[in-house]
Write a protein that holds these residues in place. Structure first.
Motif, PDB file in Angstrom:
ATOM      1  N   ASN A   1      24.755  -3.829 -11.852  1.00 11.78           N
ATOM      2  CA  ASN A   1      25.462  -3.197 -10.879  1.00 11.78           C
ATOM      3  C   ASN A   1      25.468  -1.687 -10.923  1.00 11.78           C
ATOM      4  O   ASN A   1      25.764  -0.658 -10.460  1.00 11.78           O
ATOM      5  CB  ASN A   1      26.464  -3.956 -11.654  1.00 11.78           C
ATOM      6  CG  ASN A   1      27.925  -3.127 -11.271  1.00 11.78           C
ATOM      7  OD1 ASN A   1      28.181  -2.787  -9.696  1.00 11.78           O
ATOM      8  ND2 ASN A   1      28.837  -2.641 -11.659  1.00 11.78           N
TER       9      ASN A   1
ATOM     10  N   TYR B   1      21.135  -0.823  -8.880  1.00  8.96           N
ATOM     11  CA  TYR B   1      20.533  -1.370  -7.160  1.00  8.96           C
ATOM     12  C   TYR B   1      20.511   0.294  -6.982  1.00  8.96           C
ATOM     13  O   TYR B   1      19.416  -0.299  -5.962  1.00  8.96           O
ATOM     14  CB  TYR B   1      21.890  -2.028  -6.997  1.00  8.96           C
ATOM     15  CG  TYR B   1      22.954  -2.435  -6.784  1.00  8.96           C
ATOM     16  CD1 TYR B   1      23.028  -2.308  -4.921  1.00  8.96           C
ATOM     17  CD2 TYR B   1      23.864  -1.642  -7.269  1.00  8.96           C
ATOM     18  CE1 TYR B   1      24.309  -2.167  -4.826  1.00  8.96           C
ATOM     19  CE2 TYR B   1      25.337  -2.271  -7.358  1.00  8.96           C
ATOM     20  CZ  TYR B   1      25.100  -0.963  -5.439  1.00  8.96           C
ATOM     21  OH  TYR B   1      26.220  -1.716  -4.347  1.00  8.96           O
TER      22      TYR B   1
ATOM     23  N   PHE C   1      17.757 -12.932  -5.248  1.00  6.43           N
ATOM     24  CA  PHE C   1      19.073 -12.905  -5.593  1.00  6.43           C
ATOM     25  C   PHE C   1      19.730 -14.190  -6.945  1.00  6.43           C
ATOM     26  O   PHE C   1      19.523 -15.120  -5.411  1.00  6.43           O
ATOM     27  CB  PHE C   1      20.483 -12.374  -5.004  1.00  6.43           C
ATOM     28  CG  PHE C   1      20.317 -11.690  -4.268  1.00  6.43           C
ATOM     29  CD1 PHE C   1      20.830  -9.675  -5.120  1.00  6.43           C
ATOM     30  CD2 PHE C   1      19.348 -10.749  -2.838  1.00  6.43           C
ATOM     31  CE1 PHE C   1      20.890  -9.389  -4.283  1.00  6.43           C
ATOM     32  CE2 PHE C   1      19.821  -9.626  -2.400  1.00  6.43           C
ATOM     33  CZ  PHE C   1      20.429  -8.865  -2.909  1.00  6.43           C
TER      34      PHE C   1
ATOM     35  N   LEU D   1      18.212 -10.310  -9.276  1.00  5.96           N
ATOM     36  CA  LEU D   1      19.524  -9.383  -9.650  1.00  5.96           C
ATOM     37  C   LEU D   1      20.178 -10.898 -10.619  1.00  5.96           C
ATOM     38  O   LEU D   1      20.065 -12.062  -8.898  1.00  5.96           O
ATOM     39  CB  LEU D   1      19.793  -8.847  -8.204  1.00  5.96           C
ATOM     40  CG  LEU D   1      21.784  -7.740  -8.710  1.00  5.96           C
ATOM     41  CD1 LEU D   1      21.296  -6.717  -7.899  1.00  5.96           C
ATOM     42  CD2 LEU D   1      22.636  -8.534  -8.562  1.00  5.96           C
TER      43      LEU D   1
ATOM     44  N   CYS E   1      23.034 -12.626  -9.990  1.00  4.00           N
ATOM     45  CA  CYS E   1      24.739 -12.946  -9.647  1.00  4.00           C
ATOM     46  C   CYS E   1      25.569 -13.278 -10.964  1.00  4.00           C
ATOM     47  O   CYS E   1      26.825 -13.778 -10.895  1.00  4.00           O
ATOM     48  CB  CYS E   1      24.548 -13.316  -8.386  1.00  4.00           C
ATOM     49  SG  CYS E   1      24.066 -12.320  -7.258  1.00  4.00           S
TER      50      CYS E   1
ATOM     51  N   ASN F   1      27.194  -8.441 -12.682  1.00  8.25           N
ATOM     52  CA  ASN F   1      27.158  -7.987 -11.284  1.00  8.25           C
ATOM     53  C   ASN F   1      28.069  -8.391 -10.462  1.00  8.25           C
ATOM     54  O   ASN F   1      27.571  -8.767  -8.885  1.00  8.25           O
ATOM     55  CB  ASN F   1      25.528  -8.255 -11.440  1.00  8.25           C
ATOM     56  CG  ASN F   1      24.685  -7.384 -12.286  1.00  8.25           C
ATOM     57  OD1 ASN F   1      24.541  -6.987 -11.829  1.00  8.25           O
ATOM     58  ND2 ASN F   1      23.339  -8.987 -12.655  1.00  8.25           N
TER      59      ASN F   1
ATOM     60  N   THR G   1      28.451  -6.759  -6.868  1.00  7.27           N
ATOM     61  CA  THR G   1      27.626  -5.984  -6.413  1.00  7.27           C
ATOM     62  C   THR G   1      26.975  -6.996  -6.061  1.00  7.27           C
ATOM     63  O   THR G   1      26.905  -6.871  -4.150  1.00  7.27           O
ATOM     64  CB  THR G   1      26.434  -5.448  -7.447  1.00  7.27           C
ATOM     65  OG1 THR G   1      27.163  -4.270  -8.407  1.00  7.27           O
ATOM     66  CG2 THR G   1      25.015  -4.872  -6.450  1.00  7.27           C
ATOM     67  N   CYS G   2      26.874  -8.703  -6.146  1.00  4.82           N
ATOM     68  CA  CYS G   2      26.443  -9.640  -5.564  1.00  4.82           C
ATOM     69  C   CYS G   2      27.772 -10.229  -3.679  1.00  4.82           C
ATOM     70  O   CYS G   2      26.871  -9.845  -3.677  1.00  4.82           O
ATOM     71  CB  CYS G   2      26.370 -10.412  -6.024  1.00  4.82           C
ATOM     72  SG  CYS G   2      24.437 -10.285  -7.707  1.00  4.82           S
TER      73      CYS G   2
ATOM     74  N   ILE H   1      26.475 -12.259  -0.466  1.00  2.00           N
ATOM     75  CA  ILE H   1      25.349 -13.752  -1.814  1.00  2.00           C
ATOM     76  C   ILE H   1      26.556 -14.993  -1.493  1.00  2.00           C
ATOM     77  O   ILE H   1      27.331 -14.664  -2.413  1.00  2.00           O
ATOM     78  CB  ILE H   1      24.738 -12.885  -2.268  1.00  2.00           C
ATOM     79  CG1 ILE H   1      24.404 -12.131  -2.768  1.00  2.00           C
ATOM     80  CG2 ILE H   1      23.514 -14.520  -3.028  1.00  2.00           C
ATOM     81  CD1 ILE H   1      22.690 -11.906  -1.760  1.00  2.00           C
TER      82      ILE H   1
ATOM     83  N   TYR I   1      22.730 -19.486  -4.047  1.00  5.08           N
ATOM     84  CA  TYR I   1      21.420 -19.191  -4.921  1.00  5.08           C
ATOM     85  C   TYR I   1      19.930 -19.989  -4.617  1.00  5.08           C
ATOM     86  O   TYR I   1      20.794 -21.740  -4.451  1.00  5.08           O
ATOM     87  CB  TYR I   1      21.936 -19.697  -6.309  1.00  5.08           C
ATOM     88  CG  TYR I   1      23.235 -18.194  -6.579  1.00  5.08           C
ATOM     89  CD1 TYR I   1      22.787 -17.242  -6.246  1.00  5.08           C
ATOM     90  CD2 TYR I   1      24.456 -18.880  -6.979  1.00  5.08           C
ATOM     91  CE1 TYR I   1      24.291 -16.270  -6.568  1.00  5.08           C
ATOM     92  CE2 TYR I   1      25.505 -17.961  -7.266  1.00  5.08           C
ATOM     93  CZ  TYR I   1      25.289 -16.723  -7.298  1.00  5.08           C
ATOM     94  OH  TYR I   1      26.198 -16.077  -7.224  1.00  5.08           O
TER      95      TYR I   1
END
Length: 606
Positions: free
Chosen positions: A37, A40, A57, A92, A94, A99, A102-103, A108, A111
């Motif tokens: 976070n 990036y 991710f 990253l 998630c 985080n 951010t994701c 996103i 996965y």
């Protein structure tokens, strides 16, 4: 108080670093960039960076992500040399709540999600100009990345060119290079769409060298100047710019090498180019290769005079010094079978070494002293070797290789001098017998020299693989050593077998190719009409080539002085005290740690 502040800052930084979940890739930070976070934006959207980012991710708790992790690691390892200048692999997590926001910005939904971020990507959620890849098509990742890199406009100047070389003028290979070098590599492949050449160029992008690729279809006019077998492509041309529109080249045939590497042309091509980069071959010679017609000519021409010359006694003395002062004293105590082998070896050297009288006197004195003992310690041996020096009995310690000098310090040298010494001893044994009134009488032992060589290599040559291979190569020596000349020819055959086995090995100096010796140029009469060796003529050649009386002497004078003995004493003490120094250093380091711990406790009490 200032020291306390330093410690507090250190511990706070540890806490900050550890607040993120370690995820699935905590042990791979050397090949993967860990995004979070806080970092990036600085990494992915750096407007001055020349690096692409390929990002996964994922969530650390996700089962499919756990199964996917080894594949992502493998891809990163396959492209590890691309990371410095071209593209980095990143992850990253998630699944870490820190985080989550951010994701969310990256939208996103599943996965793992895999995206390629372009150079100097714009911060524009949710995709940020990134290209999404299907995670299940991992086998296509590298081809897609390579094609993307090739098509990037306004490439950074430090990126290599992946486009085919289309010019018929080799000058452009050097003029348009970012590197001030006289040597460049041209990979020749069958098809323009081939990935291998481009992979290798990227694999070597961390090296300061120009590597281009082409094909017969793309550049027929240029390639017609080279002696290439188009049925044996791919190939690599090592090209030197000699100036004034003249070039020299070496053609590396990869077919045989690839068969030894299970058809892995990428690895073979990479290894071969790295090998030439490592030694930086010197193409300078009196004969320039015109119109690219002479494969290897300029490369080997520089060594012809050296190869044809007699062997050099300085190499024997330098090799002998290495044996006595560095190879033998690797035992703390030499006793039992090792001591018997050592005594026999020194006896053979004192009897057959063909050097100057002062060195032979030195070996004779060493032989006499050694035979008075039943065992010897490392310290006693080094003292005996280094103090056994007078004006008429000495062995110089330091000198430069001459005939055995390689194109780089880690080529040839000591192993070359060993083979030279071994051959010389077998010839010297014959010369010694011929000097007697009744040569080759009942006291002659054809095994005397060769068995001493073989057991010396077994117990005292510290290249373990080399030692084992020599024992394997000579396992049947008793079946072949019957007549007086047999040891000479048997050792010659063994050496040629080793040369054949190591001809394409990475340890071989390309400036001194391992050939079947002697070559036709050195001894045309050594070959019959079918190209096989004529052993009677080979024996005559070896007897002349390795004769001590025919060797180039070019030896430095040696004088004994206080400085000589002080230097020997200092180096001797350095060797003898190495173990004690290690123990002292270890104790000092331990005490340092104890004091540091006490300091920390003291700080805690403040």
């Amino acid at each position: 108080m200032r020291l306390l502040a330093v410690f507090l800052a250190f511990f706070i930084s540890l806490i900050q670093c550890s607040k993120y979940h370690p995820g699935l890739y905590g042990n791979y930070e050397n090949i993967l960039v860990s995004l979070n976070n806080e970092n990036y934006k600085q990494i992915l959207f750096n407007q001055t960076s020349d690096i692409l980012y390929f990002v996964e991710f994922y969530a650390h708790w996700c089962g499919s992500c756990k199964r996917y992790a080894p594949k992502w690691i493998d891809l990163a390892q396959q492209t590890i040399n691309w990371h410095k200048k071209i593209i980095k692999f990143a992850v990253l997590n998630c699944g870490d709540p820190l985080n989550g926001q951010t994701c969310g910005e990256f939208n996103i939904e599943m996965y793992p999600t895999v995206r390629l971020f372009p150079l100097r990507a714009n911060f524009s959620p949710p995709l940020h100009n990134a290209i999404e890849f299907d995670p299940e098509e991992k086998d296509l990742f590298i081809p897609k990345i390579i094609n993307y890199i090739e098509e990037v406009e306004d490439k950074p100047t430090n990126w290599p060119s992946l486009e085919p070389y289309r010019s018929s003028n080799l000058n452009e290979l050097f003029i348009n290079s970012n590197f001030d070098q006289k040597i460049a590599f041209l990979i020749v492949e069958k098809e323009e769409e081939s990935l291998i050449g481009r992979e290798v160029i990227l694999d070597l992008s961390d090296q300061n060298v120009t590597i281009r690729r082409t094909t017969p279809k793309v550049n027929p006019k240029l390639l017609e100047n080279f002696d290439l077998n188009l049925e044996r492509l791919p190939s690599v041309l090592v090209i030197q710019n000699n100036g004034q529109e003249k070039f020299s080249y070496i053609s590396i045939d990869l077919k045989n090498k690839s068969s030894q590497a299970n058809g892995d042309y990428r690895k073979v091509m990479y290894d071969e180019i790295r090998r030439y980069l490592h030694i930086v071959p010197d193409f300078e010679s009196s004969t320039l290769v015109k119109n690219f017609t002479s494969n290897l000519e300029s490369f080997t021409n520089q060594n012809n005079n050296l190869t044809k010359a007699s062997m050099n006694m300085r190499d024997l003395e330098t090799g002998l010094s290495t044996i006595l002062r560095y190879e033998i004293p690797h035992f703390n105590v030499i006793q039992g079978d090792e001591f018997v082998v050592l005594k026999n070896w020194i006896h053979v050297l004192s009897k057959f070494f063909p050097g100057r009288q002062e060195v032979r006197n030195y070996l004779g004195n060493l032989n006499t002293k050694l035979h008075k003992s039943e065992k010897i310690t490392k310290n006693e041996w080094l003292k005996m070797v280094n103090e056994n020096q007078t004006s008429d009995s000495f062995l110089p310690e330091k000198s430069e290789w001459v005939h055995c000098k390689g194109s780089k310090p880690d080529f040839r040298g000591f192993p070359c001098s060993l083979w030279t010494l071994f051959h010389t001893l077998t010839i010297s044994q014959i010369e010694y017998e011929n000097s007697k009134t009744k040569p080759f009488d009942e006291n002659f032992n054809v095994l005397e020299v060769f068995e001493s060589i073989r057991t010396f290599v077994k117990f005292f040559f510290r290249c373990s693989e080399c030692s084992k291979n020599f024992q394997k190569e000579t396992y049947d020596y008793l079946e072949h050593l019957k007549q007086p000349h047999d040891a000479v020819l048997y050792l010659w055959k063994v050496h040629n077998r080793v040369n054949k086995r190591l001809a394409d090995d990475i340890t071989t100096d390309p400036a001194h190719p391992k050939i079947q010796f002697p070559s036709r140029e050195l001894c045309s009469v050594c070959y019959n009409e079918t190209g096989e060796f004529r052993e009677d003529e080979v024996f005559k050649f070896l007897s002349n080539f390795y004769s001590g009386s025919k060797m180039v002497q070019a030896l430095e004078k040696f004088s004994i002085s206080k400085n000589n003995f002080q230097e020997l004493k200092s180096e001797n003490e350095l060797i003898l005290n190495h173990e004690n120094s290690s123990k002292k250093n270890h104790s000092t380091y331990s005490m340092y740690l104890i004091l540091l711990a006490i300091s920390v406790v003291g700080l805690q009490q403040l």
